[in-house]
Write a protein that holds these residues in place. Sequence first.
Motif, PDB file in Angstrom:
ATOM      1  N   ALA A  80       9.766   2.641   4.815  1.00 11.49           N
ATOM      2  CA  ALA A  80       9.667   4.087   4.943  1.00 11.49           C
ATOM      3  C   ALA A  80      10.239   4.696   3.680  1.00 11.49           C
ATOM      4  CB  ALA A  80      10.429   4.566   6.169  1.00 11.49           C
ATOM      5  N   GLU A  81       9.518   5.633   3.076  1.00  6.59           N
ATOM      6  CA  GLU A  81      10.036   6.251   1.848  1.00  6.59           C
ATOM      7  C   GLU A  81      10.487   7.682   2.115  1.00  6.59           C
ATOM      8  OE1 GLU A  81       6.900   6.232  -1.176  1.00  6.59           O
ATOM      9  OE2 GLU A  81       6.073   8.074  -0.382  1.00  6.59           O
ATOM     10  N   GLY A  82      11.449   8.138   1.349  1.00  3.94           N
ATOM     11  CA  GLY A  82      11.883   9.531   1.467  1.00  3.94           C
ATOM     12  C   GLY A  82      12.799   9.812   2.650  1.00  3.94           C
ATOM     13  N   ILE A 131       0.866  -1.181   0.000  1.00  5.54           N
ATOM     14  CA  ILE A 131       0.000   0.000   0.000  1.00  5.54           C
ATOM     15  C   ILE A 131       0.903   1.231   0.000  1.00  5.54           C
ATOM     16  CG2 ILE A 131      -1.901   1.198   1.115  1.00  5.54           C
ATOM     17  CD1 ILE A 131      -2.580  -1.662   0.198  1.00  5.54           C
ATOM     18  N   ASP A 132       0.923   1.919  -1.150  1.00  6.95           N
ATOM     19  CA  ASP A 132       1.834   3.053  -1.363  1.00  6.95           C
ATOM     20  C   ASP A 132       1.255   4.323  -0.745  1.00  6.95           C
ATOM     21  OD1 ASP A 132       4.054   4.382  -2.284  1.00  6.95           O
ATOM     22  OD2 ASP A 132       3.589   4.147  -4.411  1.00  6.95           O
ATOM     23  N   ASP A 133       2.134   5.237  -0.394  1.00  9.67           N
ATOM     24  CA  ASP A 133       1.728   6.532   0.181  1.00  9.67           C
ATOM     25  C   ASP A 133       0.794   6.321   1.361  1.00  9.67           C
ATOM     26  OD1 ASP A 133       3.173   7.435  -1.936  1.00  9.67           O
ATOM     27  OD2 ASP A 133       1.494   8.256  -3.059  1.00  9.67           O
ATOM     28  N   PHE A 134       1.117   5.305   2.182  1.00  5.92           N
ATOM     29  CA  PHE A 134       0.218   4.934   3.268  1.00  5.92           C
ATOM     30  C   PHE A 134       0.098   6.060   4.296  1.00  5.92           C
ATOM     31  CE2 PHE A 134      -1.061   3.058   7.288  1.00  5.92           C
ATOM     32  CZ  PHE A 134      -2.207   2.395   6.882  1.00  5.92           C
TER      33      PHE A 134
HETATM   34 CA    CA Z   1       5.233   6.269  -2.510  1.00  7.24          CA
END
Ligand code: CA
Length: 277
Positions: free
Chosen positions: A235-237, A178-181
């Motif tokens: 964790a992204e970014g 699930i992206d941009d959760f």
């Molecule tokens: Ca993303």
Amino acid sequence: AKSEERNAFRFYSPIMQADARKRLQLASELRQALANDEFRLVFQPSLDLRTGRVVAAEALLRWQHPKRGLVMPDNFIPMAESLGLIRRIDEWVLRAACAWIKQWEHERVAPIRIAVNVSASWFGHPAFIEGLQRALRDYQVDPKRLLLEITESAILRLGEGTHRTMYALHTMGVGVAIDDFGTGYSSLAYLKLPAVVCLKIDRTFITGIPRNADDVAIVEAILAMARSLRLYAIAEGIEDEEQHEFLLRAGCEEGQGYLYARPLEVPDLMRMLKSGG
Ligand code: CA
Ligand code: C2E
Ligand code: CA
Ligand code: CA
């Protein structure tokens, strides 16, 4: 390349979107891009935060426009969606990613999981599962090597058919992240769907840690929820050491961000993998 990016952005700005002639032109340019091999993939590594090893990479689309130079996805994906071209582009991306996976297997490059972004419009389409099966078959890719990233908001938009698609994916052995959760204001019911294996915590929450108390609370809550649902978290970014330290201590398994690597051209990804990164 920087000034090229700026030009490209101006050309495809939302104001232009209102202009029917420009829309037609963009639609024909996107079709040409598909036909003429103007798209390519870059790969952003994702690291096991404990060992520091690359365990996955996300395929990210780049458009090398013959006149306008490099065009970034935020400057054409939303319009490709509204022009009804995103399904063909997504399928191109999936097949290109599968072709790379197969080639790396031949070259005996250490196997990593490859994440591919799938838009709501393709994920929700009746031909999606068939297209996915075709790609896996054509390139003989082990479904476990693939992770499909679907944004939280896309899942919310889909409704009914989502369940059927998720069960089919689960049966095939393909996982969904699930992206941009955290950005979708959602019911959490879909987290119980069988193919869902991963939560990708949106960058907007990572930016504020460890100083912003709200972001800290949200990230900790997401990690706790992921643990009890037996999902893993990415964790992204991640851009600095402090964020890395915090996430490591908070028990986040995996991380992606400029601190470790930008999206890389394939030879650079290969170098990173071979150096044991
Ligand atoms: Ca993303
Ligand atoms: P996303 O799926 O959330 O992808 C992550 C974006 O964040 C990427 O931008 C990546 O380069 C950027 N990023 C990664 N680490 C950092 C960091 O530490 N700091 C900052 N500031 N940014 C970071 P990119 O490549 O420009 O892609 C933008 C969006 O375009 C993606 O967001 C995704 O929604 C969409 N996209 C990209 N490739 C595809 C594709 O093949 N298909 C579809 N449907 N969408 C795509
Ligand atoms: Ca993504
Ligand atoms: Ca994001």
